[in-house]
Scaffold this active site. Structure first.
Site: not given
Length: 291
Positions: A84-86
């Protein structure tokens, strides 16, 4: 500190979930969770339940947890490996953040993807260029991979989420455990074999009997007579003179060296006399004198 904080967040997520979701530990390890969350409404993910794998570091909350999607999803900020790109899971992490807040942020990311910081550029490009085609593909993925359990639009039935929390097939062992009785020897004195309570002894147990021994009874075995009697002939030693007398005159006029020489000569003469006698009786003669 980490475990206490993790358990507290676990209880909070159970009692006050920020959205329809369910969390459980893997093999009773609170550092490893599985979370099932329902997709946000008014999105192509609303009909799906998505399984997340959560691993906490030992220095939590000073380092962020590692969270990945186990369920396949079509999203520009989530790749095929589930990463996840968070920002709050990377550079923007803060110890004040909790799992509940992370779940809300992930749900918000599903509702509002960020094509400017994508993990999958092709999906981000489709999102910017053709949002309708993007929603169509995202819905196809949801129906194929995340809709094994259907939820009504307004349903918050926890039982459905619990059922969805079952580990994926690759985590489930297909081997059934075999319950085998544990065999342990039962030690029973020989004189107590007729005890009534022994009737319930399991047949698979091995019974070992120990003979009863009376402590007052002499159980010592006689020693084996392996030595032979050796007869020693009686020798008359009166005929042998073993008196070691040193006939020295004028002892006061001899030096210590001369006196010692005289004693040695006398002993030597006496031994020669002994050798002239029966040599077989030599040791018997000496022993009789020593006694």
């Amino acid at each position: 500190m980490a475990l206490r904080r993790i358990i507290k967040e676990f209880d909070t997520l159970k009692e006050e979930p920020p959205l329809p979701c369910y969390a459980d530990s893997i093999d009773d390890d609170f550092y490893h969770w599985t979370i099932n969350m329902r997709g946000p409404t008014d999105t192509p993910y609303s009909d799906g339940i998505f399984n997340l794998d959560v691993r906490f570091p030992l220095d939590y909350p000073f380092a962020p947890p590692k969270i990945i999607f186990i369920t396949k999803i079509y999203h520009p900020n989530i790749n095929s490996n589930g990463n996840i790109c968070l920002d709050i899971l990377k550079d923007e992490w803060s110890p004040v953040l909790t799992i509940s807040k992370i779940i809300l942020s992930i749900s918000s990311l599903l509702s509002d993807p960020n094509p400017n910081d994508p993990l999958v550029p092709e999906i981000a490009r489709l999102y910017r260029d053709d949002i309708e085609e993007y929603n169509k593909k995202a819905l196809e993925y949801t129906l194929k991979w995340a809709s094994s359990i259907k939820l009504d639009e307004d349903s918050e039935d926890e039982e459905l989420l619990i059922a969805a929390a079952a580990p994926p097939p690759d985590r489930i062992s297909t081997e059934e455990p075999i319950d085998e009785p544990i065999l342990s020897p039962t030690i029973i004195p020989e004189d107590n074999l007729d005890m009534p309570e022994l009737e319930n002894v399991i047949d698979t147990e091995e019974v070992v009997t120990i003979p009863f021994v009376d402590e007052e009874e002499d159980v010592s075995e006689p020693l084996l007579e392996t030595e032979e009697e050796v007869s020693v002939p009686v020798v008359d030693t009166e005929d042998v003179n073993l008196d070691l007398e040193v006939p020295i005159d004028n002892n006061d006029n001899l030096s210590p060296l001369e006196l010692a020489n005289n004693i040695i000569n006398t002993i030597d003469n006496t031994l020669n006399n002994l050798l002239d006698n029966d040599s077989e009786n030599l040791y018997s003669i000496i022993n009789s004198r020593l006694d």
